[in-house]
Design a protein around this motif. Structure first.
Motif, PDB file in Angstrom:
ATOM      1  N   PHE A  10     -12.592  28.511   6.335  1.00 23.61           N
ATOM      2  CA  PHE A  10     -13.682  28.948   7.210  1.00 23.61           C
ATOM      3  C   PHE A  10     -15.031  28.419   6.707  1.00 23.61           C
ATOM      4  CE2 PHE A  10     -17.059  31.881   8.395  1.00 23.61           C
ATOM      5  CZ  PHE A  10     -16.969  31.790   9.764  1.00 23.61           C
ATOM      6  N   ILE A  11     -15.245  28.471   5.391  1.00 21.41           N
ATOM      7  CA  ILE A  11     -16.500  27.956   4.827  1.00 21.41           C
ATOM      8  C   ILE A  11     -16.636  26.468   5.122  1.00 21.41           C
ATOM      9  CG2 ILE A  11     -17.727  27.492   2.662  1.00 21.41           C
ATOM     10  CD1 ILE A  11     -16.576  30.190   1.658  1.00 21.41           C
ATOM     11  N   TRP A  12     -15.552  25.715   4.925  1.00 23.28           N
ATOM     12  CA  TRP A  12     -15.543  24.276   5.224  1.00 23.28           C
ATOM     13  C   TRP A  12     -15.920  24.048   6.688  1.00 23.28           C
ATOM     14  CZ3 TRP A  12     -13.600  19.711   2.638  1.00 23.28           C
ATOM     15  CH2 TRP A  12     -13.374  18.632   3.474  1.00 23.28           C
ATOM     16  N   TRP A  13     -15.226  24.754   7.587  1.00 25.02           N
ATOM     17  CA  TRP A  13     -15.464  24.577   9.018  1.00 25.02           C
ATOM     18  C   TRP A  13     -16.901  24.935   9.380  1.00 25.02           C
ATOM     19  CZ3 TRP A  13     -16.926  28.165  12.653  1.00 25.02           C
ATOM     20  CH2 TRP A  13     -16.915  27.711  13.977  1.00 25.02           C
ATOM     21  N   TYR A  14     -17.368  26.076   8.902  1.00 27.10           N
ATOM     22  CA  TYR A  14     -18.710  26.548   9.235  1.00 27.10           C
ATOM     23  C   TYR A  14     -19.775  25.588   8.710  1.00 27.10           C
ATOM     24  CZ  TYR A  14     -22.529  29.828  10.001  1.00 27.10           C
ATOM     25  OH  TYR A  14     -23.677  30.423  10.444  1.00 27.10           O
ATOM     26  N   ALA A  15     -19.623  25.117   7.481  1.00 29.55           N
ATOM     27  CA  ALA A  15     -20.615  24.225   6.874  1.00 29.55           C
ATOM     28  C   ALA A  15     -20.728  22.914   7.650  1.00 29.55           C
ATOM     29  CB  ALA A  15     -20.247  23.947   5.422  1.00 29.55           C
ATOM     30  N   PHE A  16     -19.604  22.320   7.994  1.00 27.09           N
ATOM     31  CA  PHE A  16     -19.667  21.061   8.741  1.00 27.09           C
ATOM     32  C   PHE A  16     -20.059  21.269  10.198  1.00 27.09           C
ATOM     33  CE2 PHE A  16     -17.174  19.234   5.221  1.00 27.09           C
ATOM     34  CZ  PHE A  16     -17.952  18.110   4.993  1.00 27.09           C
ATOM     35  N   SER A  17     -19.567  22.320  10.831  1.00 30.02           N
ATOM     36  CA  SER A  17     -19.888  22.546  12.244  1.00 30.02           C
ATOM     37  C   SER A  17     -21.361  22.816  12.456  1.00 30.02           C
ATOM     38  CB  SER A  17     -19.082  23.723  12.794  1.00 30.02           C
ATOM     39  OG  SER A  17     -17.717  23.411  12.811  1.00 30.02           O
ATOM     40  N   TYR A  18     -21.897  23.717  11.673  1.00 29.29           N
ATOM     41  CA  TYR A  18     -23.292  24.085  11.879  1.00 29.29           C
ATOM     42  C   TYR A  18     -24.245  23.250  11.038  1.00 29.29           C
ATOM     43  CZ  TYR A  18     -21.683  27.876  14.748  1.00 29.29           C
ATOM     44  OH  TYR A  18     -21.106  28.588  15.756  1.00 29.29           O
ATOM     45  N   GLY A  19     -23.741  22.662   9.964  1.00 32.60           N
ATOM     46  CA  GLY A  19     -24.591  21.794   9.147  1.00 32.60           C
ATOM     47  C   GLY A  19     -24.885  20.479   9.825  1.00 32.60           C
ATOM     48  N   LEU A  20     -23.852  19.835  10.339  1.00 31.15           N
ATOM     49  CA  LEU A  20     -24.033  18.552  11.020  1.00 31.15           C
ATOM     50  C   LEU A  20     -24.241  18.722  12.517  1.00 31.15           C
ATOM     51  CD1 LEU A  20     -21.266  16.398   9.284  1.00 31.15           C
ATOM     52  CD2 LEU A  20     -23.717  16.408   8.812  1.00 31.15           C
ATOM     53  N   GLY A  21     -23.799  19.837  13.067  1.00 33.18           N
ATOM     54  CA  GLY A  21     -23.880  20.032  14.515  1.00 33.18           C
ATOM     55  C   GLY A  21     -25.160  20.687  14.975  1.00 33.18           C
ATOM     56  N   ILE A  30     -17.543   9.350  14.666  1.00 39.09           N
ATOM     57  CA  ILE A  30     -16.408   8.796  13.923  1.00 39.09           C
ATOM     58  C   ILE A  30     -15.218   8.815  14.873  1.00 39.09           C
ATOM     59  CG2 ILE A  30     -14.884   9.097  11.935  1.00 39.09           C
ATOM     60  CD1 ILE A  30     -17.223  10.601  10.582  1.00 39.09           C
ATOM     61  N   TRP A  31     -14.649   7.640  15.129  1.00 37.49           N
ATOM     62  CA  TRP A  31     -13.526   7.501  16.056  1.00 37.49           C
ATOM     63  C   TRP A  31     -13.845   8.111  17.415  1.00 37.49           C
ATOM     64  CZ3 TRP A  31      -9.222   9.429  12.282  1.00 37.49           C
ATOM     65  CH2 TRP A  31      -9.002   8.453  11.320  1.00 37.49           C
ATOM     66  N   GLY A  32     -15.060   8.014  17.868  1.00 38.45           N
ATOM     67  CA  GLY A  32     -15.466   8.528  19.161  1.00 38.45           C
ATOM     68  C   GLY A  32     -15.746  10.020  19.189  1.00 38.45           C
ATOM     69  N   LEU A  33     -15.628  10.685  18.059  1.00 38.83           N
ATOM     70  CA  LEU A  33     -15.891  12.121  17.966  1.00 38.83           C
ATOM     71  C   LEU A  33     -17.188  12.353  17.210  1.00 38.83           C
ATOM     72  CD1 LEU A  33     -12.317  13.244  16.851  1.00 38.83           C
ATOM     73  CD2 LEU A  33     -13.290  13.465  19.133  1.00 38.83           C
ATOM     74  N   PRO A  34     -17.935  13.378  17.568  1.00 41.86           N
ATOM     75  CA  PRO A  34     -19.117  13.692  16.768  1.00 41.86           C
ATOM     76  C   PRO A  34     -18.708  13.960  15.317  1.00 41.86           C
ATOM     77  CG  PRO A  34     -19.093  14.984  18.790  1.00 41.86           C
ATOM     78  CD  PRO A  34     -17.776  14.284  18.702  1.00 41.86           C
ATOM     79  N   ALA A  35     -19.541  13.528  14.377  1.00 40.55           N
ATOM     80  CA  ALA A  35     -19.198  13.660  12.955  1.00 40.55           C
ATOM     81  C   ALA A  35     -18.946  15.112  12.573  1.00 40.55           C
ATOM     82  CB  ALA A  35     -20.306  13.066  12.092  1.00 40.55           C
ATOM     83  N   TRP A  36     -19.728  16.037  13.127  1.00 38.45           N
ATOM     84  CA  TRP A  36     -19.523  17.442  12.770  1.00 38.45           C
ATOM     85  C   TRP A  36     -18.139  17.917  13.192  1.00 38.45           C
ATOM     86  CZ3 TRP A  36     -18.308  21.051  16.395  1.00 38.45           C
ATOM     87  CH2 TRP A  36     -18.612  20.769  17.731  1.00 38.45           C
ATOM     88  N   PHE A  37     -17.677  17.481  14.370  1.00 40.65           N
ATOM     89  CA  PHE A  37     -16.353  17.867  14.848  1.00 40.65           C
ATOM     90  C   PHE A  37     -15.262  17.193  14.022  1.00 40.65           C
ATOM     91  CE2 PHE A  37     -12.567  17.394  17.429  1.00 40.65           C
ATOM     92  CZ  PHE A  37     -12.378  18.707  17.866  1.00 40.65           C
ATOM     93  N   PHE A  38     -15.440  15.907  13.725  1.00 38.16           N
ATOM     94  CA  PHE A  38     -14.444  15.179  12.944  1.00 38.16           C
ATOM     95  C   PHE A  38     -14.244  15.830  11.582  1.00 38.16           C
ATOM     96  CE2 PHE A  38     -13.244  12.023   9.815  1.00 38.16           C
ATOM     97  CZ  PHE A  38     -12.071  11.532  10.370  1.00 38.16           C
ATOM     98  N   TYR A  39     -15.350  16.091  10.875  1.00 32.69           N
ATOM     99  CA  TYR A  39     -15.226  16.661   9.526  1.00 32.69           C
ATOM    100  C   TYR A  39     -14.765  18.110   9.547  1.00 32.69           C
ATOM    101  CZ  TYR A  39     -17.482  12.536   7.625  1.00 32.69           C
ATOM    102  OH  TYR A  39     -17.786  11.250   7.265  1.00 32.69           O
ATOM    103  N   SER A  40     -15.218  18.899  10.492  1.00 31.28           N
ATOM    104  CA  SER A  40     -14.850  20.309  10.502  1.00 31.28           C
ATOM    105  C   SER A  40     -13.436  20.538  11.017  1.00 31.28           C
ATOM    106  CB  SER A  40     -15.840  21.127  11.326  1.00 31.28           C
ATOM    107  OG  SER A  40     -15.787  20.764  12.684  1.00 31.28           O
TER     108      SER A  40
END
Length: 93
Positions: free
Chosen positions: A23-34, A44-54
């Protein structure tokens, strides 16, 4: 106390810890980059980076972590009553 309870409690806490880390991983990338305007997104591969990483990378990383946890840290425990349960730990080693 039955040693199986100690084993199952330890494994349950490990599973909860991994879920919290996920959850911490998902939250950090989703709201950090998003949290930026859409025009500033990187893809990245046609997906927003926040979605790809999270979601994509997070799924792969945590699937590997679950495999490692089950393979190396979990113990197979019999469900039926076994009189010689103390040797269970020795057999694992």
């Amino acid at each position: 106390m039955d040693p199986r309870f100690k084993i199952s409690n330890r494994e349950a806490l490990m599973g909860i810890g991994l879920a919290v880390l996920n959850f911490i991983w998902w939250y950090a990338f989703s709201y950090g980059l998003g949290g930026k305007p859409v025009k500033e997104y990187h893809y990245i591969w046609g997906l927003p980076a926040w979605f790809f990483y999270s979601c994509v990378a997070g799924f792969i990383v945590f699937s590997i972590l679950v495999y490692i946890m089950v393979k190396f840290f979990f113990t197979e425990v019999p469900f039926e009553d076994v009189p010689d349960l103390e040797n269970l730990k020795e057999e694992k080693r």
